[in-house]
Scaffold this motif. Structure first.
Motif, PDB file in Angstrom:
ATOM      1  N   MET A   1       9.246 -15.517 -70.164  1.00 60.59           N
ATOM      2  CA  MET A   1       9.088 -16.208 -68.890  1.00 60.59           C
ATOM      3  C   MET A   1       8.889 -15.166 -67.786  1.00 60.59           C
ATOM      4  SD  MET A   1      11.615 -19.077 -67.248  1.00 60.59           S
ATOM      5  CE  MET A   1      11.120 -20.032 -65.820  1.00 60.59           C
ATOM      6  N   PRO A   2       7.995 -15.438 -66.812  1.00 56.11           N
ATOM      7  CA  PRO A   2       7.797 -14.494 -65.722  1.00 56.11           C
ATOM      8  C   PRO A   2       9.100 -14.188 -64.999  1.00 56.11           C
ATOM      9  CG  PRO A   2       6.110 -16.188 -65.711  1.00 56.11           C
ATOM     10  CD  PRO A   2       7.125 -16.609 -66.724  1.00 56.11           C
ATOM     11  N   LEU A   3       9.176 -13.008 -64.403  1.00 56.42           N
ATOM     12  CA  LEU A   3      10.402 -12.587 -63.732  1.00 56.42           C
ATOM     13  C   LEU A   3      10.678 -13.405 -62.476  1.00 56.42           C
ATOM     14  CD1 LEU A   3      10.119  -8.709 -64.118  1.00 56.42           C
ATOM     15  CD2 LEU A   3      11.406 -10.326 -65.520  1.00 56.42           C
ATOM     16  N   MET A   4       9.662 -13.618 -61.651  1.00 53.67           N
ATOM     17  CA  MET A   4       9.845 -14.389 -60.422  1.00 53.67           C
ATOM     18  C   MET A   4       8.705 -15.391 -60.298  1.00 53.67           C
ATOM     19  SD  MET A   4      12.625 -13.111 -59.136  1.00 53.67           S
ATOM     20  CE  MET A   4      12.716 -13.686 -57.446  1.00 53.67           C
ATOM     21  N   ILE A   5       9.047 -16.609 -59.888  1.00 49.27           N
ATOM     22  CA  ILE A   5       8.055 -17.666 -59.722  1.00 49.27           C
ATOM     23  C   ILE A   5       8.107 -18.145 -58.278  1.00 49.27           C
ATOM     24  CG2 ILE A   5       7.305 -19.962 -60.440  1.00 49.27           C
ATOM     25  CD1 ILE A   5       8.732 -19.481 -63.096  1.00 49.27           C
ATOM     26  N   LEU A   6       6.944 -18.162 -57.630  1.00 55.16           N
ATOM     27  CA  LEU A   6       6.818 -18.671 -56.273  1.00 55.16           C
ATOM     28  C   LEU A   6       6.082 -20.004 -56.331  1.00 55.16           C
ATOM     29  CD1 LEU A   6       7.008 -18.208 -53.144  1.00 55.16           C
ATOM     30  CD2 LEU A   6       4.703 -17.202 -53.318  1.00 55.16           C
ATOM     31  N   ALA A   7       6.653 -21.031 -55.720  1.00 57.43           N
ATOM     32  CA  ALA A   7       6.023 -22.349 -55.680  1.00 57.43           C
ATOM     33  C   ALA A   7       5.873 -22.788 -54.234  1.00 57.43           C
ATOM     34  CB  ALA A   7       6.860 -23.365 -56.456  1.00 57.43           C
ATOM     35  N   PHE A   8       4.747 -23.416 -53.926  1.00 56.64           N
ATOM     36  CA  PHE A   8       4.584 -23.967 -52.569  1.00 56.64           C
ATOM     37  C   PHE A   8       3.600 -25.127 -52.578  1.00 56.64           C
ATOM     38  CE2 PHE A   8       2.076 -20.042 -52.887  1.00 56.64           C
ATOM     39  CZ  PHE A   8       0.798 -20.421 -52.495  1.00 56.64           C
ATOM     40  N   ASP A   9       3.722 -25.963 -51.548  1.00 57.65           N
ATOM     41  CA  ASP A   9       2.907 -27.173 -51.436  1.00 57.65           C
ATOM     42  C   ASP A   9       2.705 -27.492 -49.956  1.00 57.65           C
ATOM     43  OD1 ASP A   9       2.126 -29.923 -53.151  1.00 57.65           O
ATOM     44  OD2 ASP A   9       2.743 -30.304 -51.084  1.00 57.65           O
ATOM     45  N   THR A  10       1.455 -27.772 -49.584  1.00 60.93           N
ATOM     46  CA  THR A  10       1.157 -28.187 -48.212  1.00 60.93           C
ATOM     47  C   THR A  10       0.266 -29.431 -48.229  1.00 60.93           C
ATOM     48  OG1 THR A  10      -0.757 -26.689 -48.090  1.00 60.93           O
ATOM     49  CG2 THR A  10       1.343 -25.845 -47.294  1.00 60.93           C
ATOM     50  N   SER A  11       0.476 -30.299 -49.204  1.00 67.74           N
ATOM     51  CA  SER A  11      -0.354 -31.494 -49.352  1.00 67.74           C
ATOM     52  C   SER A  11       0.023 -32.601 -48.378  1.00 67.74           C
ATOM     53  CB  SER A  11      -0.240 -32.028 -50.780  1.00 67.74           C
ATOM     54  OG  SER A  11       1.084 -32.475 -51.039  1.00 67.74           O
ATOM     55  N   SER A  12       1.151 -32.448 -47.689  1.00 66.60           N
ATOM     56  CA  SER A  12       1.673 -33.499 -46.808  1.00 66.60           C
ATOM     57  C   SER A  12       2.058 -32.888 -45.461  1.00 66.60           C
ATOM     58  CB  SER A  12       2.900 -34.153 -47.456  1.00 66.60           C
ATOM     59  OG  SER A  12       3.986 -33.236 -47.486  1.00 66.60           O
ATOM     60  N   ALA A  13       2.830 -33.621 -44.686  1.00 65.24           N
ATOM     61  CA  ALA A  13       3.330 -33.091 -43.420  1.00 65.24           C
ATOM     62  C   ALA A  13       4.328 -31.966 -43.631  1.00 65.24           C
ATOM     63  CB  ALA A  13       3.988 -34.216 -42.608  1.00 65.24           C
ATOM     64  N   ALA A  14       4.807 -31.809 -44.856  1.00 66.31           N
ATOM     65  CA  ALA A  14       5.771 -30.753 -45.172  1.00 66.31           C
ATOM     66  C   ALA A  14       5.062 -29.462 -45.547  1.00 66.31           C
ATOM     67  CB  ALA A  14       6.685 -31.191 -46.311  1.00 66.31           C
ATOM     68  N   CYS A  15       5.649 -28.357 -45.127  1.00 69.22           N
ATOM     69  CA  CYS A  15       5.250 -27.035 -45.606  1.00 69.22           C
ATOM     70  C   CYS A  15       6.459 -26.537 -46.382  1.00 69.22           C
ATOM     71  CB  CYS A  15       4.920 -26.111 -44.432  1.00 69.22           C
ATOM     72  SG  CYS A  15       4.122 -24.559 -44.899  1.00 69.22           S
ATOM     73  N   THR A  16       6.349 -26.493 -47.703  1.00 66.55           N
ATOM     74  CA  THR A  16       7.517 -26.251 -48.538  1.00 66.55           C
ATOM     75  C   THR A  16       7.268 -25.087 -49.492  1.00 66.55           C
ATOM     76  OG1 THR A  16       8.986 -27.242 -50.207  1.00 66.55           O
ATOM     77  CG2 THR A  16       6.748 -28.113 -50.102  1.00 66.55           C
ATOM     78  N   VAL A  17       8.242 -24.174 -49.560  1.00 64.97           N
ATOM     79  CA  VAL A  17       8.130 -22.951 -50.352  1.00 64.97           C
ATOM     80  C   VAL A  17       9.453 -22.741 -51.086  1.00 64.97           C
ATOM     81  CG1 VAL A  17       7.735 -20.452 -50.302  1.00 64.97           C
ATOM     82  CG2 VAL A  17       6.567 -21.932 -48.655  1.00 64.97           C
ATOM     83  N   ALA A  18       9.389 -22.295 -52.340  1.00 65.29           N
ATOM     84  CA  ALA A  18      10.604 -21.972 -53.097  1.00 65.29           C
ATOM     85  C   ALA A  18      10.331 -20.799 -54.017  1.00 65.29           C
ATOM     86  CB  ALA A  18      11.085 -23.173 -53.907  1.00 65.29           C
ATOM     87  N   LEU A  19      11.376 -20.019 -54.262  1.00 62.03           N
ATOM     88  CA  LEU A  19      11.301 -18.871 -55.154  1.00 62.03           C
ATOM     89  C   LEU A  19      12.339 -19.037 -56.251  1.00 62.03           C
ATOM     90  CD1 LEU A  19       9.899 -16.058 -55.492  1.00 62.03           C
ATOM     91  CD2 LEU A  19      11.859 -15.091 -54.263  1.00 62.03           C
ATOM     92  N   PHE A  20      11.918 -18.808 -57.505  1.00 63.41           N
ATOM     93  CA  PHE A  20      12.790 -18.965 -58.668  1.00 63.41           C
ATOM     94  C   PHE A  20      12.903 -17.639 -59.403  1.00 63.41           C
ATOM     95  CE2 PHE A  20      10.592 -22.907 -57.829  1.00 63.41           C
ATOM     96  CZ  PHE A  20      11.541 -23.897 -57.991  1.00 63.41           C
TER      97      PHE A  20
END
Length: 207
Positions: A1-20
């Motif tokens: 599994m990759p060491l760090m995973i960055l996820a984000f989404d701007t499909s809506s009014a939300a700007c959302t980012v998370a790091l795993f």
């Protein structure tokens, strides 16, 4: 599994980012409801998140590919491709509707409904995280007949529930912190926009 995973989404009014981290644990997350201005807000949010890493980069990127706001999708996907090239990171798309539904209930049925153009809705139904319908682009009246889940979440939830006359509507937004809750098939999509609606522009037919 990759060491760090960055996820984000701007499909809506939300700007959302998370790091795993490698164990899939959220090490940082942020959800801002901004309406507009994703292009100006997304990269600073990512940069802020990456200060928690040792080398300021992620090994894998997951980006929301829609359906949703045309402009928002282009912003996130362009940023994801740029970062993947710069970091040499793996890049996959994730379903924005599945991400929305993942924040509602861990088990049972839920439908995601997002306001689209011309008063229509992007809708999809899920059961325990797995899709039980295709991604649909329908009027609220049509969606009322197509969607049977009692719980409907998203910016178009109230319109669907009102058209149906029953059920529970929650105005909810996608959160990147739920990215790894999605089934693998819904977070290993091509990093290309899923518009789910034909373009408004039409090529004139030849006389």
């Amino acid at each position: 599994m990759p060491l760090m995973i960055l996820a984000f989404d701007t499909s809506s009014a939300a700007c959302t980012v998370a790091l795993f981290d490698a164990a899939g644990t959220v090490v940082g997350a942020r959800d801002d409801i901004i309406g507009r201005g994703h292009a100006e807000r997304l990269v600073p949010m990512i940069a802020e998140m990456m200060t928690t890493t040792t080398d300021g980069r992620a090994d894998k990127i997951l980006v929301g590919v829609g359906p949703g706001s045309f402009t928002g999708l282009r912003v996130a996907i362009a940023a994801a491709h740029g970062l993947a090239i710069g970091w040499g990171a793996e890049l996959d798309g994730l379903s924005s509707l599945a991400l929305l539904a993942a924040g509602a209930v861990p088990d049972g049925e839920v439908a995601a409904a997002v306001a689209g153009g011309h008063g229509e809705l992007f809708v999809q139904q899920f059961n325990a995280g797995e899709p039980t319908s295709d991604v649909l682009n329908l009027s609220p009246a049509e969606a009322a007949h197509a969607i049977g889940a009692a719980l409907v979440v998203g910016s178009g939830a109230q319109k669907l529930v009102d058209a149906r006359g029953w059920g529970e509507a929650r105005e909810q937004w996608p959160s990147a912190a739920n990215a790894l809750k999605l089934p693998l098939a819904l977070r290993s999509l091509p990093a290309l926009p899923v518009y789910a609606r034909a373009p408004d522009a039409r090529i004139p037919e030849a006389a």
